[in-house]
Enzyme design. Structure first.
Site, PDB file in Angstrom:
ATOM      1  N   ASN A  21       0.864  -1.179   0.087  1.00  0.00           N
ATOM      2  CA  ASN A  21      -0.025  -0.202   0.024  1.00  0.00           C
ATOM      3  C   ASN A  21       1.039   1.341  -0.028  1.00  0.00           C
ATOM      4  OD1 ASN A  21      -2.282   1.809   0.921  1.00  0.00           O
ATOM      5  ND2 ASN A  21      -0.855   2.105   2.527  1.00  0.00           N
ATOM      6  N   SER A  60      -3.951   2.577  -8.997  1.00  0.00           N
ATOM      7  CA  SER A  60      -4.754   3.698  -9.055  1.00  0.00           C
ATOM      8  C   SER A  60      -5.143   3.871 -10.433  1.00  0.00           C
ATOM      9  CB  SER A  60      -3.696   4.996  -8.810  1.00  0.00           C
ATOM     10  OG  SER A  60      -4.506   6.290  -9.177  1.00  0.00           O
ATOM     11  N   TYR A 112       3.718   9.965 -11.144  1.00  0.00           N
ATOM     12  CA  TYR A 112       2.704   8.869 -10.393  1.00  0.00           C
ATOM     13  C   TYR A 112       1.887   8.084 -11.261  1.00  0.00           C
ATOM     14  CZ  TYR A 112      -0.929   7.894  -7.187  1.00  0.00           C
ATOM     15  OH  TYR A 112      -1.750   7.030  -6.509  1.00  0.00           O
ATOM     16  N   THR A 141      -7.127  11.626   2.072  1.00  0.00           N
ATOM     17  CA  THR A 141      -6.058  11.405   2.923  1.00  0.00           C
ATOM     18  C   THR A 141      -4.984  12.309   2.669  1.00  0.00           C
ATOM     19  OG1 THR A 141      -4.858  10.195   1.029  1.00  0.00           O
ATOM     20  CG2 THR A 141      -6.364   8.699   2.696  1.00  0.00           C
TER      21      THR A 141
HETATM   22  P1  NAP Z   1      -1.225   8.637   2.613  1.00  0.00           P
HETATM   23  O1  NAP Z   1      -2.042   9.009   3.464  1.00  0.00           O
HETATM   24  O2  NAP Z   1       0.024   9.526   2.138  1.00  0.00           O
HETATM   25  O3  NAP Z   1      -0.118   7.387   3.012  1.00  0.00           O
HETATM   26  C1  NAP Z   1       0.791   6.608   2.491  1.00  0.00           C
HETATM   27  C2  NAP Z   1       1.562   5.855   3.495  1.00  0.00           C
HETATM   28  O4  NAP Z   1       2.724   5.551   2.796  1.00  0.00           O
HETATM   29  C3  NAP Z   1       1.855   6.637   4.634  1.00  0.00           C
HETATM   30  O5  NAP Z   1       1.987   5.552   5.714  1.00  0.00           O
HETATM   31  C4  NAP Z   1       3.368   6.752   4.333  1.00  0.00           C
HETATM   32  O6  NAP Z   1       4.331   6.859   5.388  1.00  0.00           O
HETATM   33  C5  NAP Z   1       3.854   5.425   3.509  1.00  0.00           C
HETATM   34  N1  NAP Z   1       5.063   5.663   2.710  1.00  0.00           N
HETATM   35  C6  NAP Z   1       5.461   6.445   1.960  1.00  0.00           C
HETATM   36  N2  NAP Z   1       6.583   6.307   1.436  1.00  0.00           N
HETATM   37  C7  NAP Z   1       7.095   5.190   2.229  1.00  0.00           C
HETATM   38  C8  NAP Z   1       8.206   4.448   2.121  1.00  0.00           C
HETATM   39  N3  NAP Z   1       9.345   4.854   1.276  1.00  0.00           N
HETATM   40  N4  NAP Z   1       8.218   3.276   2.942  1.00  0.00           N
HETATM   41  C9  NAP Z   1       7.466   2.889   3.656  1.00  0.00           C
HETATM   42  N5  NAP Z   1       6.172   3.743   3.810  1.00  0.00           N
HETATM   43  C10 NAP Z   1       6.185   4.690   3.048  1.00  0.00           C
HETATM   44  O7  NAP Z   1      -1.615   8.179   1.314  1.00  0.00           O
HETATM   45  P2  NAP Z   1      -2.996   7.065   0.732  1.00  0.00           P
HETATM   46  O8  NAP Z   1      -3.796   7.869   0.115  1.00  0.00           O
HETATM   47  O9  NAP Z   1      -3.295   6.497   1.839  1.00  0.00           O
HETATM   48  O10 NAP Z   1      -2.103   6.217  -0.051  1.00  0.00           O
HETATM   49  C11 NAP Z   1      -1.877   4.707  -0.013  1.00  0.00           C
HETATM   50  C12 NAP Z   1      -2.005   4.121  -1.393  1.00  0.00           C
HETATM   51  O11 NAP Z   1      -3.236   4.283  -2.297  1.00  0.00           O
HETATM   52  C13 NAP Z   1      -0.840   4.766  -2.210  1.00  0.00           C
HETATM   53  O12 NAP Z   1      -0.211   3.649  -2.836  1.00  0.00           O
HETATM   54  C14 NAP Z   1      -1.468   5.387  -3.197  1.00  0.00           C
HETATM   55  O13 NAP Z   1      -0.729   5.688  -4.299  1.00  0.00           O
HETATM   56  C15 NAP Z   1      -3.088   4.861  -3.187  1.00  0.00           C
HETATM   57  N6  NAP Z   1      -3.868   5.486  -3.872  1.00  0.00           N
HETATM   58  C16 NAP Z   1      -4.542   6.739  -3.207  1.00  0.00           C
HETATM   59  C17 NAP Z   1      -5.215   7.354  -3.527  1.00  0.00           C
HETATM   60  C18 NAP Z   1      -6.171   8.563  -2.742  1.00  0.00           C
HETATM   61  O14 NAP Z   1      -7.025   9.222  -3.257  1.00  0.00           O
HETATM   62  N7  NAP Z   1      -5.917   8.926  -1.469  1.00  0.00           N
HETATM   63  C19 NAP Z   1      -6.112   7.116  -4.826  1.00  0.00           C
HETATM   64  C20 NAP Z   1      -5.789   6.019  -5.748  1.00  0.00           C
HETATM   65  C21 NAP Z   1      -4.478   5.263  -5.100  1.00  0.00           C
HETATM   66  P3  NAP Z   1       4.732   8.468   6.203  1.00  0.00           P
HETATM   67  O15 NAP Z   1       3.622   8.753   6.917  1.00  0.00           O
HETATM   68  O16 NAP Z   1       6.040   8.078   6.856  1.00  0.00           O
HETATM   69  O17 NAP Z   1       4.750   9.381   5.028  1.00  0.00           O
END
Ligand code: NAP
Length: 269
Positions: A97, A143, A189, A224
Protein backbone atom coordinates in the site's frame (compact mmCIF):
# COMPACT_ATOMS: atom_id res chain seq x y z
CA UNK A 1 -10.04 -26.75 22.09
CA UNK A 2 -8.91 -26.49 18.46
CA UNK A 3 -6.36 -23.80 17.76
CA UNK A 4 -8.01 -21.08 15.64
CA UNK A 5 -6.39 -20.88 12.21
CA UNK A 6 -5.49 -17.25 11.86
CA UNK A 7 -4.41 -15.92 8.52
CA UNK A 8 -1.55 -13.43 8.70
CA UNK A 9 -1.80 -10.10 6.86
CA UNK A 10 0.93 -7.52 6.36
CA UNK A 11 0.22 -3.96 5.21
CA UNK A 12 2.94 -1.53 4.10
CA UNK A 13 2.74 2.21 4.82
CA UNK A 14 -0.03 1.68 7.36
CA UNK A 15 0.59 4.37 9.99
CA UNK A 16 -2.03 6.56 8.29
CA UNK A 17 -4.34 6.85 5.29
CA UNK A 18 -5.73 3.86 3.40
CA UNK A 19 -3.25 1.36 4.91
CA UNK A 20 -4.35 2.37 8.41
CA UNK A 21 -7.98 2.21 7.26
CA UNK A 22 -7.52 -1.35 5.97
CA UNK A 23 -6.16 -2.46 9.35
CA UNK A 24 -8.88 -0.63 11.27
CA UNK A 25 -11.57 -2.35 9.18
CA UNK A 26 -9.97 -5.76 9.70
CA UNK A 27 -9.73 -5.21 13.48
CA UNK A 28 -13.36 -4.14 13.69
CA UNK A 29 -14.53 -7.24 11.78
CA UNK A 30 -15.40 -10.65 13.14
CA UNK A 31 -12.78 -12.73 11.27
CA UNK A 32 -9.69 -13.38 13.42
CA UNK A 33 -6.42 -12.40 11.73
CA UNK A 34 -2.81 -11.87 12.78
CA UNK A 35 -2.21 -8.38 11.40
CA UNK A 36 1.17 -6.72 10.93
CA UNK A 37 1.22 -2.93 10.64
CA UNK A 38 4.40 -1.55 9.10
CA UNK A 39 5.65 2.02 8.69
CA UNK A 40 8.92 3.68 7.74
CA UNK A 41 8.92 5.78 10.91
CA UNK A 42 8.91 3.74 14.13
CA UNK A 43 7.36 6.46 16.32
CA UNK A 44 4.46 7.04 13.89
CA UNK A 45 3.96 3.28 13.47
CA UNK A 46 3.97 2.46 17.17
CA UNK A 47 1.56 5.31 17.88
CA UNK A 48 -0.83 3.93 15.24
CA UNK A 49 -0.59 0.46 16.77
CA UNK A 50 -1.28 1.66 20.31
CA UNK A 51 -4.26 3.79 19.16
CA UNK A 52 -5.75 0.80 17.29
CA UNK A 53 -5.04 -1.63 20.13
CA UNK A 54 -6.89 0.52 22.67
CA UNK A 55 -9.79 1.23 20.28
CA UNK A 56 -10.19 -2.45 19.33
CA UNK A 57 -9.17 -4.18 22.56
CA UNK A 58 -11.99 -6.72 22.05
CA UNK A 59 -11.07 -7.54 18.44
CA UNK A 60 -10.67 -11.26 17.67
CA UNK A 61 -7.55 -10.28 15.66
CA UNK A 62 -4.04 -9.58 16.91
CA UNK A 63 -1.96 -6.57 15.86
CA UNK A 64 1.85 -6.50 15.70
CA UNK A 65 4.30 -3.87 14.49
CA UNK A 66 7.50 -3.89 12.42
CA UNK A 67 9.40 -1.10 10.72
CA UNK A 68 9.58 -1.05 6.91
CA UNK A 69 11.14 1.56 4.64
CA UNK A 70 10.12 0.13 1.26
CA UNK A 71 12.94 1.79 -0.68
CA UNK A 72 15.65 0.09 1.42
CA UNK A 73 16.56 -3.54 0.61
CA UNK A 74 17.96 -4.10 4.12
CA UNK A 75 14.71 -2.96 5.71
CA UNK A 76 12.68 -5.36 3.52
CA UNK A 77 15.06 -8.22 4.33
CA UNK A 78 14.92 -7.60 8.07
CA UNK A 79 11.10 -7.58 7.96
CA UNK A 80 11.00 -10.80 5.94
CA UNK A 81 13.23 -12.63 8.41
CA UNK A 82 11.18 -11.30 11.38
CA UNK A 83 7.94 -12.53 9.75
CA UNK A 84 9.60 -15.86 9.02
CA UNK A 85 10.55 -16.30 12.71
CA UNK A 86 7.41 -14.83 14.26
CA UNK A 87 4.67 -16.25 12.05
CA UNK A 88 5.85 -19.82 11.56
CA UNK A 89 7.63 -19.16 8.26
CA UNK A 90 4.55 -18.03 6.34
CA UNK A 91 2.52 -15.01 5.32
CA UNK A 92 -1.04 -15.31 3.99
CA UNK A 93 -1.73 -11.80 2.65
CA UNK A 94 0.68 -9.11 1.49
CA UNK A 95 -0.83 -5.65 0.93
CA UNK A 96 1.59 -3.32 -0.86
CA UNK A 97 0.00 0.00 0.00
CA UNK A 98 2.86 2.45 0.74
CA UNK A 99 3.07 5.14 -1.91
CA UNK A 100 3.90 8.76 -2.60
CA UNK A 101 2.92 11.47 -5.07
CA UNK A 102 5.55 13.52 -6.92
CA UNK A 103 6.36 16.90 -5.43
CA UNK A 104 7.14 18.45 -8.85
CA UNK A 105 7.97 17.64 -12.49
CA UNK A 106 11.72 17.17 -11.89
CA UNK A 107 13.57 13.99 -12.90
CA UNK A 108 14.71 13.57 -9.29
CA UNK A 109 11.16 13.56 -7.96
CA UNK A 110 10.09 11.17 -10.75
CA UNK A 111 12.88 8.74 -9.82
CA UNK A 112 11.75 8.66 -6.17
CA UNK A 113 8.10 8.10 -7.16
CA UNK A 114 8.99 5.25 -9.54
CA UNK A 115 11.26 3.70 -6.92
CA UNK A 116 8.65 3.92 -4.13
CA UNK A 117 5.49 3.05 -6.05
CA UNK A 118 6.89 0.49 -8.48
CA UNK A 119 10.44 -0.85 -7.95
CA UNK A 120 10.02 -1.23 -4.16
CA UNK A 121 6.70 -3.03 -4.62
CA UNK A 122 8.38 -5.49 -6.98
CA UNK A 123 11.23 -6.04 -4.49
CA UNK A 124 8.92 -6.42 -1.47
CA UNK A 125 6.73 -8.86 -3.41
CA UNK A 126 9.68 -10.95 -4.59
CA UNK A 127 11.25 -11.10 -1.12
CA UNK A 128 7.95 -12.27 0.41
CA UNK A 129 7.07 -14.81 -2.30
CA UNK A 130 8.98 -17.70 -0.66
CA UNK A 131 6.92 -17.11 2.52
CA UNK A 132 3.54 -16.66 0.84
CA UNK A 133 1.28 -19.60 1.59
CA UNK A 134 0.16 -21.80 -1.29
CA UNK A 135 -3.29 -20.16 -1.23
CA UNK A 136 -2.01 -16.71 -0.19
CA UNK A 137 -3.03 -13.34 -1.64
CA UNK A 138 -1.13 -10.32 -2.92
CA UNK A 139 -2.95 -6.98 -3.07
CA UNK A 140 -1.21 -4.18 -4.96
CA UNK A 141 -2.74 -0.79 -4.20
CA UNK A 142 -2.64 0.93 -7.56
CA UNK A 143 -4.67 3.80 -9.04
CA UNK A 144 -6.97 4.60 -11.95
CA UNK A 145 -4.25 7.11 -12.83
CA UNK A 146 -2.25 4.07 -13.92
CA UNK A 147 -4.75 3.15 -16.63
CA UNK A 148 -3.02 2.76 -20.00
CA UNK A 149 -5.27 5.30 -21.67
CA UNK A 150 -3.87 8.17 -19.59
CA UNK A 151 -0.17 7.46 -20.12
CA UNK A 152 2.55 9.20 -22.07
CA UNK A 153 2.60 7.74 -25.62
CA UNK A 154 6.11 6.24 -25.40
CA UNK A 155 5.34 4.50 -22.09
CA UNK A 156 1.99 3.26 -23.34
CA UNK A 157 3.60 1.70 -26.41
CA UNK A 158 6.02 -0.25 -24.21
CA UNK A 159 3.35 -1.37 -21.72
CA UNK A 160 1.00 -2.51 -24.49
CA UNK A 161 3.53 -5.13 -25.64
CA UNK A 162 2.20 -8.59 -24.73
CA UNK A 163 5.69 -10.12 -24.72
CA UNK A 164 7.36 -7.49 -22.50
CA UNK A 165 9.79 -9.25 -20.14
CA UNK A 166 10.38 -8.52 -16.47
CA UNK A 167 13.85 -7.20 -17.32
CA UNK A 168 12.39 -4.84 -19.93
CA UNK A 169 9.73 -3.64 -17.48
CA UNK A 170 12.32 -2.96 -14.77
CA UNK A 171 14.57 -1.21 -17.29
CA UNK A 172 11.68 1.02 -18.36
CA UNK A 173 11.25 1.98 -14.70
CA UNK A 174 14.99 2.59 -14.23
CA UNK A 175 15.11 4.79 -17.36
CA UNK A 176 11.72 6.43 -16.72
CA UNK A 177 12.91 10.04 -16.96
CA UNK A 178 14.60 9.26 -20.29
CA UNK A 179 11.74 7.22 -21.77
CA UNK A 180 8.91 9.54 -20.75
CA UNK A 181 8.38 13.26 -21.26
CA UNK A 182 7.68 14.50 -17.72
CA UNK A 183 5.45 17.52 -18.15
CA UNK A 184 3.79 17.63 -14.72
CA UNK A 185 4.05 16.16 -11.21
CA UNK A 186 1.33 13.68 -12.23
CA UNK A 187 3.38 12.09 -15.04
CA UNK A 188 5.58 9.96 -12.79
CA UNK A 189 2.76 9.04 -10.38
CA UNK A 190 0.56 7.87 -13.27
CA UNK A 191 3.55 6.08 -14.83
CA UNK A 192 4.47 4.34 -11.56
CA UNK A 193 0.99 2.85 -11.27
CA UNK A 194 0.91 1.91 -14.99
CA UNK A 195 4.19 0.02 -14.50
CA UNK A 196 2.69 -1.66 -11.41
CA UNK A 197 -0.45 -2.65 -13.34
CA UNK A 198 1.69 -4.22 -16.08
CA UNK A 199 3.60 -6.16 -13.39
CA UNK A 200 0.29 -7.51 -12.01
CA UNK A 201 -1.21 -8.19 -15.43
CA UNK A 202 1.68 -9.88 -17.22
CA UNK A 203 4.74 -10.58 -15.09
CA UNK A 204 3.86 -11.61 -11.53
CA UNK A 205 1.20 -14.24 -12.44
CA UNK A 206 3.98 -16.35 -14.00
CA UNK A 207 5.80 -16.43 -10.64
CA UNK A 208 2.84 -17.50 -8.49
CA UNK A 209 1.74 -20.95 -7.38
CA UNK A 210 -1.52 -22.25 -8.91
CA UNK A 211 -3.73 -21.28 -5.92
CA UNK A 212 -2.14 -17.96 -5.01
CA UNK A 213 -4.26 -14.90 -5.76
CA UNK A 214 -3.32 -11.48 -7.06
CA UNK A 215 -5.18 -8.18 -7.37
CA UNK A 216 -4.44 -4.60 -8.43
CA UNK A 217 -6.80 -2.20 -6.67
CA UNK A 218 -7.97 1.36 -7.18
CA UNK A 219 -9.23 2.53 -3.77
CA UNK A 220 -11.10 5.52 -5.20
CA UNK A 221 -10.21 9.17 -4.70
CA UNK A 222 -9.83 9.08 -0.93
CA UNK A 223 -9.53 11.92 1.60
CA UNK A 224 -6.02 11.21 2.91
CA UNK A 225 -2.84 13.32 3.08
CA UNK A 226 -2.15 12.18 -0.48
CA UNK A 227 -5.71 12.45 -1.83
CA UNK A 228 -6.44 15.82 -0.13
CA UNK A 229 -9.65 17.03 1.48
CA UNK A 230 -11.59 17.14 -1.83
CA UNK A 231 -11.57 13.36 -2.30
CA UNK A 232 -14.84 11.57 -3.04
CA UNK A 233 -14.41 8.79 -0.46
CA UNK A 234 -13.70 8.48 3.26
CA UNK A 235 -10.74 6.35 4.36
CA UNK A 236 -13.20 3.68 5.48
CA UNK A 237 -14.76 3.59 2.00
CA UNK A 238 -11.27 3.47 0.41
CA UNK A 239 -10.49 0.41 2.55
CA UNK A 240 -13.66 -1.40 1.47
CA UNK A 241 -12.40 -3.18 -1.67
CA UNK A 242 -9.05 -4.31 -0.17
CA UNK A 243 -10.81 -5.72 2.92
CA UNK A 244 -13.50 -7.32 0.75
CA UNK A 245 -10.77 -9.12 -1.24
CA UNK A 246 -8.93 -10.17 1.94
CA UNK A 247 -12.14 -11.64 3.39
CA UNK A 248 -13.01 -13.64 0.24
CA UNK A 249 -12.30 -17.39 0.51
CA UNK A 250 -8.63 -18.28 0.07
CA UNK A 251 -9.09 -19.80 -3.38
CA UNK A 252 -8.86 -18.57 -6.97
CA UNK A 253 -11.74 -16.23 -7.72
CA UNK A 254 -12.51 -16.74 -11.41
CA UNK A 255 -14.06 -13.30 -11.80
CA UNK A 256 -11.60 -11.12 -9.88
CA UNK A 257 -8.26 -12.91 -9.71
CA UNK A 258 -5.41 -11.22 -11.59
CA UNK A 259 -7.59 -8.20 -12.38
CA UNK A 260 -7.73 -4.45 -11.70
CA UNK A 261 -10.52 -3.86 -9.15
CA UNK A 262 -12.44 -0.74 -8.11
CA UNK A 263 -15.56 -0.77 -5.93
CA UNK A 264 -15.40 -4.59 -5.87
CA UNK A 265 -15.72 -4.67 -9.70
CA UNK A 266 -13.26 -5.32 -12.52
CA UNK A 267 -12.13 -2.19 -14.37
CA UNK A 268 -10.00 -1.73 -17.52
CA UNK A 269 -6.21 -1.78 -17.34
P1 NAP B 1 -1.03 8.68 2.55
O1 NAP B 1 -2.10 9.02 3.50
O2 NAP B 1 -0.05 9.72 2.14
O3 NAP B 1 -0.23 7.41 3.17
C1 NAP B 1 0.86 6.87 2.49
C2 NAP B 1 1.54 5.89 3.40
O4 NAP B 1 2.69 5.35 2.71
C3 NAP B 1 2.08 6.53 4.69
O5 NAP B 1 1.99 5.63 5.75
C4 NAP B 1 3.53 6.79 4.34
O6 NAP B 1 4.39 6.90 5.46
C5 NAP B 1 3.82 5.52 3.54
N1 NAP B 1 5.06 5.61 2.78
C6 NAP B 1 5.42 6.51 1.84
N2 NAP B 1 6.66 6.27 1.41
C7 NAP B 1 7.11 5.20 2.09
C8 NAP B 1 8.33 4.48 2.11
N3 NAP B 1 9.36 4.84 1.33
N4 NAP B 1 8.44 3.39 2.93
C9 NAP B 1 7.41 3.02 3.72
N5 NAP B 1 6.24 3.69 3.79
C10 NAP B 1 6.10 4.77 2.97
O7 NAP B 1 -1.61 8.10 1.18
P2 NAP B 1 -2.89 7.18 0.87
O8 NAP B 1 -3.85 8.03 0.14
O9 NAP B 1 -3.30 6.44 2.07
O10 NAP B 1 -2.24 6.20 -0.20
C11 NAP B 1 -2.09 4.79 0.02
C12 NAP B 1 -1.98 4.11 -1.33
O11 NAP B 1 -3.20 4.33 -2.08
C13 NAP B 1 -0.86 4.64 -2.20
O12 NAP B 1 -0.23 3.58 -2.88
C14 NAP B 1 -1.58 5.55 -3.19
O13 NAP B 1 -0.87 5.70 -4.40
C15 NAP B 1 -2.90 4.80 -3.37
N6 NAP B 1 -4.00 5.63 -3.87
C16 NAP B 1 -4.49 6.65 -3.14
C17 NAP B 1 -5.55 7.41 -3.64
C18 NAP B 1 -6.16 8.54 -2.86
O14 NAP B 1 -7.06 9.21 -3.39
N7 NAP B 1 -5.75 8.79 -1.63
C19 NAP B 1 -6.09 7.11 -4.91
C20 NAP B 1 -5.56 6.04 -5.64
C21 NAP B 1 -4.53 5.30 -5.10
P3 NAP B 1 4.71 8.34 6.17
O15 NAP B 1 3.53 8.66 7.05
O16 NAP B 1 5.96 8.06 6.91
O17 NAP B 1 4.88 9.35 5.06
Amino acid sequence: MNKVLRRSILVTGANKGIGYGIIEKLLSGSVPYDIILTSRDVTRGEKAVSTLQSKYSKSPSTLAYHQLEVTEDKSIESLVSWVEKTFGGKLDVLVNNAGIAASDASAESARLVIKTNFSSVVKTTEKFLPLLSGDGKILQISSMMGQLVGQDQALRKILERDNLTKEELNKTADDFDKVVKIDSAFTSYCGSKALLNKYVRSILPKELKPNQQLYAIHPGWVRTDMGGSGGQYSIEEGADTPVYLINLPFEKNNKLDGKFIFNRQVVKW
